[in-house]
Design an enzyme around this catalytic site. Structure first.
Site, PDB file in Angstrom:
ATOM      1  CD  GLU A   1      -2.997  -1.104  -0.187  1.00 23.20           C
ATOM      2  OE1 GLU A   1      -3.017   0.331  -0.992  1.00 23.20           O
ATOM      3  OE2 GLU A   1      -3.435  -1.828  -0.487  1.00 23.20           O
TER       4      GLU A   1
ATOM      5  CE1 TYR B   1      -6.638   2.676  -0.298  1.00 23.37           C
ATOM      6  CE2 TYR B   1      -4.585   3.258  -0.282  1.00 23.37           C
ATOM      7  CZ  TYR B   1      -5.295   2.250  -0.635  1.00 23.37           C
ATOM      8  OH  TYR B   1      -5.836   1.161  -1.237  1.00 23.37           O
TER       9      TYR B   1
ATOM     10  CG  ASP C   1      -8.472   5.134  -4.462  1.00 25.23           C
ATOM     11  OD1 ASP C   1      -9.281   4.458  -5.256  1.00 25.23           O
ATOM     12  OD2 ASP C   1      -7.339   3.898  -5.439  1.00 25.23           O
TER      13      ASP C   1
ATOM     14  CB  CYS D   1     -15.174   3.857 -13.674  1.00 22.91           C
ATOM     15  SG  CYS D   1     -15.854   5.592 -13.032  1.00 22.91           S
TER      16      CYS D   1
ATOM     17  CB  CYS E   1     -20.385   2.673 -20.105  1.00 22.90           C
ATOM     18  SG  CYS E   1     -19.382   4.310 -18.637  1.00 22.90           S
TER      19      CYS E   1
ATOM     20  CB  CYS F   1     -19.681  -0.048 -15.821  1.00 27.80           C
ATOM     21  SG  CYS F   1     -19.983   0.505 -13.979  1.00 27.80           S
TER      22      CYS F   1
ATOM     23  CB  CYS G   1     -23.357   5.532 -13.556  1.00 33.35           C
ATOM     24  SG  CYS G   1     -22.032   6.472 -13.827  1.00 33.35           S
TER      25      CYS G   1
END
Length: 336
Positions: A37, A120, A138, A192, A199, A202, A208
DNA sequence: CAGACGTGGGT
DNA sequence: TACCCAAGTCT
């Protein structure tokens, strides 16, 4: 949308289309999650992977990292950028060994007390390492949420940021957090995307806001771009046989704790231009000149404020150097 | 809060 | 080429 519906959709998509083979996912121990991370902060997955592998080979445990020298750590981090991450990661290991007996805490406040760990990363550790409730926001999540919910405005503004974190807190389930968090990131990273989001694939398309209003390009609201100033830098090339002189960069500042050619406040009076380069950082452009002095002038230097050393050509790899310096070095070795 | 803090991938 | 921006944090 209800928390459960949202989480169910993310988890279902993740199982079928998400990433399951990233190096830090197997196994997702707290230490491996922490290292990955920190490395992944503002850094792409493909860039991190080889660094992560080398890191785990060299510092396989929290204890080995806690015992490492700063120079060892910086040498392994060289080229990855944002070097405070490396210094803090070493401090984090020492802190966890000393204050927590080497056992990671799993509550938010204690995680936030670890050097280099912010909101985060603390959430990511809770989700990925402990599979506990750990909201994360994030760049991926910001982009996804701004489009999905039609959140406008600069995401670095505290009001917008708070709104995004509230969304994350509401939508994060109390179970399956590891897969949920990974799914959230993967939707942002693979569907995304900043440009040309996919899309069609998605699972949230029908709900959306950006898709409905064809505002994928307008959301998230693009940041105002500022132009970067140009700064002139002068470096000193001193050679002796097969060795070169290096100086440890001061902290704070750019390239802090890396080894570099000694930096001068201005161009030397009688010196030879050995090389030039330009390097663009996120906040300024460096126009650099590297100067070599004639043999007789070499000793004429003020007492250095920073540690200095002489390094053989073959040993340079053991030192953490700034990328543009590392790149220009072959040209310098060729010279007389 | 705004700026410092790196580098390389993608377009 | 130039520009965007990436699993952010610290001061």
């Amino acid at each position: 949308m209800q928390t459960k519906d949202f989480a169910t959709t993310v988890l279902s998509w993740q199982k079928q289309h998400g990433r399951h083979d990233l190096p830090w996912q197997q196994p997702a121990t707290p230490y491996r999650v922490l290292v990955s991370e920190i490395m992944l902060q503002q850094t792409q997955v493909t860039t991190v992977i080889p660094y992560f592998q080398r890191w785990m080979d060299t510092f396989p445990t929290l204890e080995t990292l806690a015992q490492a020298s700063e120079d060892e750590v910086m040498a392994l981090w060289q080229g990855l950028g944002y070097y405070s991450r490396a210094r803090n990661l070493r401090k984090a290991a020492q802190y966890l060994v000393q204050e927590f007996n080497g056992k990671f805490p799993n509550n938010l406040d204690e995680l936030l007390s670890i050097p280099g760990v912010g909101p985060y990363t603390a959430g990511a550790i809770r989700s990925f390492a402990f599979n506990d409730y750990g909201p994360i926001v994030d760049g991926n999540v910001k982009r996804f949420f701004c489009r999905l919910f039609g959140i406008e405005g600069d995401t670095t503004r505290s009001a917008v940021n708070k709104q995004l974190w509230n969304k994350a807190a509401d939508l994060t389930p109390s179970h399956n957090n590891r897969h949920f968090a990974q799914g959230l990131l993967d939707i942002g990273a693979t569907l995304c995307t900043p440009a040309n989001p996919d899309c069609a694939r998605c699972p949230f398309r029908s709900q959306c806001f950006a898709y409905k209003h064809n505002m994928q390009k307008e959301l998230p609201t693009p940041k105002a771009k500022k132009k970067v100033p140009v700064r002139k830098s002068h470096f000193l090339l001193q050679r002796s046989g097969h060795s070169i002189q290096l100086e440890k960069r001061p902290q704070p500042g750019i390239w802090a704790a890396l080894w570099c050619l000694p930096e001068l406040s201005e161009a030397p009076a009688s010196a030879q231009l050995a090389a030039e380069f330009e390097h663009t950082f996120s906040h300024f452009k460096m126009r650099a000149s590297i100067w070599s002095l004639s043999q007789s002038e070499q000793v004429a230097e003020e007492a250095p404020h920073n540690p200095q050393c002489w390094v053989e050509q073959a040993d340079v790899a053991d030192y953490g150097l700034p990328s543009p310096i590392k790149k220009v070095l072959p040209k310098l070795w060729e010279q007389d």
